[in-house]
Design a protein around this motif. Sequence first.
Motif, mmCIF file in Angstrom:
data_model
loop_
_atom_site.group_PDB
_atom_site.id
_atom_site.type_symbol
_atom_site.label_atom_id
_atom_site.label_comp_id
_atom_site.label_asym_id
_atom_site.label_seq_id
_atom_site.Cartn_x
_atom_site.Cartn_y
_atom_site.Cartn_z
ATOM 1 N N MET A 191 0.843 -1.192 0.000
ATOM 2 C CA MET A 191 0.000 0.000 0.000
ATOM 3 C C MET A 191 0.881 1.245 0.000
ATOM 4 S SD MET A 191 -2.759 1.356 2.809
ATOM 5 C CE MET A 191 -1.462 1.626 3.998
ATOM 6 N N SER A 192 0.623 2.149 -0.907
ATOM 7 C CA SER A 192 1.429 3.366 -0.987
ATOM 8 C C SER A 192 0.975 4.375 0.066
ATOM 9 C CB SER A 192 1.326 3.995 -2.379
ATOM 10 O OG SER A 192 0.060 4.576 -2.567
ATOM 11 N N LYS A 193 1.908 5.250 0.442
ATOM 12 C CA LYS A 193 1.583 6.316 1.383
ATOM 13 C C LYS A 193 0.499 7.221 0.811
ATOM 14 C CE LYS A 193 3.732 10.004 4.110
ATOM 15 N NZ LYS A 193 2.798 11.064 3.673
ATOM 16 N N ASN A 194 0.531 7.444 -0.497
ATOM 17 C CA ASN A 194 -0.475 8.305 -1.127
ATOM 18 C C ASN A 194 -1.883 7.740 -0.965
ATOM 19 O OD1 ASN A 194 1.389 10.185 -1.949
ATOM 20 N ND2 ASN A 194 1.642 9.323 -3.998
ATOM 21 N N ASN A 195 -2.027 6.419 -1.140
ATOM 22 C CA ASN A 195 -3.344 5.798 -0.982
ATOM 23 C C ASN A 195 -3.872 5.977 0.431
ATOM 24 O OD1 ASN A 195 -3.439 4.964 -3.628
ATOM 25 N ND2 ASN A 195 -2.677 2.896 -3.206
ATOM 26 N N LEU A 196 -2.983 5.805 1.409
ATOM 27 C CA LEU A 196 -3.389 5.977 2.803
ATOM 28 C C LEU A 196 -3.776 7.429 3.074
ATOM 29 C CD1 LEU A 196 -3.733 4.882 5.658
ATOM 30 C CD2 LEU A 196 -1.298 5.283 6.029
ATOM 31 N N ASP A 197 -2.977 8.361 2.596
ATOM 32 C CA ASP A 197 -3.260 9.781 2.824
ATOM 33 C C ASP A 197 -4.596 10.189 2.201
ATOM 34 O OD1 ASP A 197 -0.942 10.112 4.236
ATOM 35 O OD2 ASP A 197 0.214 10.917 2.559
ATOM 36 N N ILE A 198 -4.892 9.642 1.023
ATOM 37 C CA ILE A 198 -6.165 9.957 0.362
ATOM 38 C C ILE A 198 -7.329 9.393 1.155
ATOM 39 C CG2 ILE A 198 -7.570 9.485 -1.695
ATOM 40 C CD1 ILE A 198 -4.914 9.562 -3.300
ATOM 41 N N LEU A 199 -7.201 8.152 1.606
ATOM 42 C CA LEU A 199 -8.298 7.502 2.313
ATOM 43 C C LEU A 199 -8.636 8.208 3.618
ATOM 44 C CD1 LEU A 199 -10.350 5.246 2.646
ATOM 45 C CD2 LEU A 199 -8.539 3.816 3.582
ATOM 46 N N ILE A 200 -7.624 8.597 4.388
ATOM 47 C CA ILE A 200 -7.916 9.181 5.697
ATOM 48 C C ILE A 200 -8.527 10.575 5.578
ATOM 49 C CG2 ILE A 200 -6.186 7.788 6.891
ATOM 50 C CD1 ILE A 200 -4.318 10.174 6.914
ATOM 51 N N GLN A 201 -8.445 11.175 4.400
ATOM 52 C CA GLN A 201 -9.115 12.460 4.205
ATOM 53 C C GLN A 201 -10.632 12.307 4.140
ATOM 54 O OE1 GLN A 201 -7.645 15.444 4.448
ATOM 55 N NE2 GLN A 201 -5.776 14.250 4.873
ATOM 56 N N ASN A 202 -11.118 11.074 3.975
ATOM 57 C CA ASN A 202 -12.563 10.841 3.879
ATOM 58 C C ASN A 202 -13.246 10.790 5.246
ATOM 59 O OD1 ASN A 202 -12.394 10.666 1.069
ATOM 60 N ND2 ASN A 202 -11.979 8.467 1.123
ATOM 61 N N PHE A 203 -12.475 10.727 6.321
ATOM 62 C CA PHE A 203 -13.044 10.685 7.665
ATOM 63 C C PHE A 203 -13.438 12.087 8.120
ATOM 64 C CE2 PHE A 203 -10.846 6.674 7.632
ATOM 65 C CZ PHE A 203 -11.501 5.868 8.557
ATOM 66 N N MET A 204 -14.482 12.143 8.934
ATOM 67 C CA MET A 204 -14.803 13.396 9.615
ATOM 68 C C MET A 204 -13.745 13.637 10.692
ATOM 69 S SD MET A 204 -17.470 14.873 8.340
ATOM 70 C CE MET A 204 -17.988 15.964 9.679
ATOM 71 N N PRO A 205 -13.290 14.876 10.882
ATOM 72 C CA PRO A 205 -12.230 15.140 11.853
ATOM 73 C C PRO A 205 -12.757 15.284 13.283
ATOM 74 C CG PRO A 205 -12.799 17.154 10.726
ATOM 75 C CD PRO A 205 -13.630 16.076 10.091
ATOM 76 N N ILE A 206 -11.841 15.102 14.237
ATOM 77 C CA ILE A 206 -12.103 15.427 15.630
ATOM 78 C C ILE A 206 -10.891 16.192 16.148
ATOM 79 C CG2 ILE A 206 -11.180 13.227 16.523
ATOM 80 C CD1 ILE A 206 -13.328 13.382 18.727
ATOM 81 N N SER A 207 -11.112 17.184 16.981
ATOM 82 C CA SER A 207 -10.017 18.013 17.493
ATOM 83 C C SER A 207 -9.436 17.400 18.767
ATOM 84 C CB SER A 207 -10.518 19.424 17.792
ATOM 85 O OG SER A 207 -11.414 19.400 18.892
ATOM 86 N N LEU A 208 -8.279 17.904 19.170
ATOM 87 C CA LEU A 208 -7.673 17.462 20.426
ATOM 88 C C LEU A 208 -8.584 17.756 21.616
ATOM 89 C CD1 LEU A 208 -3.884 18.420 20.245
ATOM 90 C CD2 LEU A 208 -4.830 16.146 20.690
ATOM 91 N N GLU A 209 -9.231 18.920 21.589
ATOM 92 C CA GLU A 209 -10.100 19.306 22.697
ATOM 93 C C GLU A 209 -11.271 18.344 22.827
ATOM 94 O OE1 GLU A 209 -7.514 22.431 21.540
ATOM 95 O OE2 GLU A 209 -9.011 21.376 20.325
ATOM 96 N N GLU A 210 -11.867 17.968 21.704
ATOM 97 C CA GLU A 210 -12.968 17.005 21.740
ATOM 98 C C GLU A 210 -12.480 15.629 22.183
ATOM 99 O OE1 GLU A 210 -16.056 17.661 18.301
ATOM 100 O OE2 GLU A 210 -14.042 18.100 17.531
ATOM 101 N N MET A 211 -11.278 15.258 21.754
ATOM 102 C CA MET A 211 -10.761 13.933 22.060
ATOM 103 C C MET A 211 -10.401 13.778 23.526
ATOM 104 S SD MET A 211 -7.882 11.736 19.997
ATOM 105 C CE MET A 211 -6.552 12.132 21.121
ATOM 106 N N ASP A 212 -10.219 14.891 24.237
ATOM 107 C CA ASP A 212 -9.935 14.818 25.670
ATOM 108 C C ASP A 212 -11.009 14.040 26.426
ATOM 109 O OD1 ASP A 212 -7.542 16.083 25.596
ATOM 110 O OD2 ASP A 212 -8.305 18.061 26.150
#
Length: 253
Positions: free
Chosen positions: A1-22
């Motif tokens: 698996m290429s790094k590019n494929n991984l980077d593209i895939l993880i962009q499809n997730f909704m983000p969470i911030s550090l503050e929320e993850m606390d």
Amino acid sequence: MSKNNLDILIQNFMPISLEEMDKVEFLNRVDNKFVFHISELLELLNDCQAEYRILEVNGVRNHFYDSLYFDTSDFLMYHLHHNQRLNRYKVRFRKYVTSNGLTFFEIKFKDNKEKTFKKRKKYKDIEYSIHDELYDFLSKNISIQNVNWLPSLRVQYNRITLVHQNLNERVTIDTQLRFDNFENAYFFENLVIAEVKRNNYAEHTAFLKMLKKHRIREGGLSKYCTGMSLTYSDIRKNNFLPKLRYFEKINNL
């Protein structure tokens, strides 16, 4: 698996911030570790998108971690784990390089019920010696006293952190692991270590079900003990050899 494929895939997730993850930091927690080849990661992440958010800091989703572990001159922390002793510690600096260099001095403790507790203190940067201020912190939070703590291993890797939408589970996915004892180094290019973290064993999480679906079996070893075993030739490692061979087999697939 290429790094590019991984980077593209993880962009499809909704983000969470550090503050929320606390809210799901789980400093006192139970862990399950899974080791598998990186070729299985894309399909697994595809299955996660509907239920999980991904930690994003400064626009970065695949974060670089840098940890420096300390041990006694006779590697007591390592040997306690190797000899299957419960109530054991890890002592380290951890730097979140892509999170503005945020650094903590940390003590991890695993008790006789396999539950993990973490105490940590924010620090300015990784240091190769432990000064009086940190000795005071150690003396208040660790039962092992009057020892000389020395740097024993540096561990670096990339980490993706997923958080379930219900905030009851956190999953870390580590790749590109590198171990360095300042004389010898070892690199796992194709190995993935996934760790599911939650409050107690009673919670059967979505990610655990996905791993079972993909026939990825549980079985891990601490990064510290893995790196120590692989980079020190004259250290006892008999109890770890089956897992080390398994890791190398997966990495070389």
